[in-house]
Write an enzyme that holds these catalytic residues in place. Structure first.
Site, PDB file in Angstrom:
ATOM      1  N   CYS A  77       3.307  -3.244  -4.016  1.00 54.53           N
ATOM      2  CA  CYS A  77       3.121  -1.804  -4.208  1.00 54.53           C
ATOM      3  C   CYS A  77       1.631  -1.445  -4.131  1.00 54.53           C
ATOM      4  O   CYS A  77       0.755  -2.314  -4.190  1.00 54.53           O
ATOM      5  CB  CYS A  77       3.731  -1.352  -5.538  1.00 54.53           C
ATOM      6  SG  CYS A  77       2.704  -1.618  -6.996  1.00 54.53           S
ATOM      7  N   HIS A 109       2.162   3.512 -14.863  1.00 49.76           N
ATOM      8  CA  HIS A 109       0.753   3.902 -15.018  1.00 49.76           C
ATOM      9  C   HIS A 109       0.660   5.071 -15.982  1.00 49.76           C
ATOM     10  O   HIS A 109       1.583   5.876 -16.112  1.00 49.76           O
ATOM     11  CB  HIS A 109       0.126   4.272 -13.673  1.00 49.76           C
ATOM     12  CG  HIS A 109       0.892   5.277 -12.886  1.00 49.76           C
ATOM     13  ND1 HIS A 109       2.018   4.943 -12.159  1.00 49.76           N
ATOM     14  CD2 HIS A 109       0.714   6.611 -12.717  1.00 49.76           C
ATOM     15  CE1 HIS A 109       2.488   6.028 -11.572  1.00 49.76           C
ATOM     16  NE2 HIS A 109       1.730   7.058 -11.899  1.00 49.76           N
TER      17      HIS A 109
HETATM   18  P1  DGP Z   1       2.547   9.654 -10.341  1.00 49.77           P
HETATM   19  O1  DGP Z   1       2.938  10.957  -9.732  1.00 49.77           O
HETATM   20  O2  DGP Z   1       2.599   9.688 -11.856  1.00 49.77           O
HETATM   21  O3  DGP Z   1       3.309   8.476  -9.754  1.00 49.77           O
HETATM   22  O4  DGP Z   1       0.998   9.472 -10.004  1.00 49.77           O
HETATM   23  C1  DGP Z   1       0.486   8.601  -9.064  1.00 49.77           C
HETATM   24  C2  DGP Z   1      -0.974   8.911  -8.973  1.00 49.77           C
HETATM   25  O5  DGP Z   1      -1.602   7.873  -8.274  1.00 49.77           O
HETATM   26  C3  DGP Z   1      -1.294  10.220  -8.226  1.00 49.77           C
HETATM   27  O6  DGP Z   1      -1.966  11.101  -9.115  1.00 49.77           O
HETATM   28  C4  DGP Z   1      -2.201   9.799  -7.090  1.00 49.77           C
HETATM   29  C5  DGP Z   1      -2.622   8.401  -7.475  1.00 49.77           C
HETATM   30  N1  DGP Z   1      -2.758   7.513  -6.332  1.00 49.77           N
HETATM   31  C6  DGP Z   1      -1.793   7.227  -5.421  1.00 49.77           C
HETATM   32  N2  DGP Z   1      -2.277   6.363  -4.514  1.00 49.77           N
HETATM   33  C7  DGP Z   1      -3.552   6.082  -4.890  1.00 49.77           C
HETATM   34  C8  DGP Z   1      -4.557   5.231  -4.351  1.00 49.77           C
HETATM   35  O7  DGP Z   1      -4.387   4.526  -3.350  1.00 49.77           O
HETATM   36  N3  DGP Z   1      -5.741   5.199  -5.012  1.00 49.77           N
HETATM   37  C9  DGP Z   1      -5.972   5.938  -6.152  1.00 49.77           C
HETATM   38  N4  DGP Z   1      -7.187   5.838  -6.692  1.00 49.77           N
HETATM   39  N5  DGP Z   1      -5.041   6.739  -6.682  1.00 49.77           N
HETATM   40  C10 DGP Z   1      -3.850   6.808  -6.052  1.00 49.77           C
END
Ligand code: DGP
Length: 111
Positions: free
Chosen positions: A2, A97
């Site tokens: 993932c 998370h």
């Molecule tokens: P959720 O909707 O709770 O699953 O939030 C996932 C969060 O993860 C969203 O706010 C954007 C963040 N996110 C997704 N992909 C990446 C990434 O590759 N890098 C970072 N820094 N954040 C990411």
């Protein structure tokens, strides 16, 4: 693997703010507040819904890290911790998370 496991392994770069043996925290790529940090366990677990008795140490390590992360990020006036679970919770990344949001007065209602 993932996306968040790839961030843990270093395959995908991130703006790291905190790391210990079991927890990693980095800046959200799409910040929804002036400070928006994602806190993850290094061990892959899909969501809060998968927590059971065997998860106690991992869950404790996350919640012990959160005040340290808030301090590192200068969140001296409060912040919000939230986690999205599954479809109705709008969880987009299927690696548990916790969002730390702060740096301004946040809205007090979802809508
Ligand atoms: P959720 O909707 O709770 O699953 O939030 C996932 C969060 O993860 C969203 O706010 C954007 C963040 N996110 C997704 N992909 C990446 C990434 O590759 N890098 C970072 N820094 N954040 C990411």
């Amino acid at each position: 693997m993932c996306i968040f496991c790839k961030i843990i392994s270093g395959e995908i770069p991130s703006s790291k703010v905190y790391e210990d043996e079991s927890v990693l925290a980095f800046r959200d790529i799409e910040p929804q507040a002036p400070v928006h940090i994602i806190v993850i366990p290094k061990e892959h677990i899909e969501s809060c819904d998968m927590i059971d008795e065997s998860s106690s140490a991992m869950v404790a390590s996350i919640f012990e890290a959160i005040p340290k992360i808030a301090k590192i990020c200068g969140l001296t006036n409060g912040y919000r911790v939230l986690t999205n679970v599954g479809e109705d919770g709008c969880q987009s990344v299927k690696h548990m998370h916790f969002h730390i949001l702060g740096g301004k007065k946040l809205p007090d209602r979802l809508s």
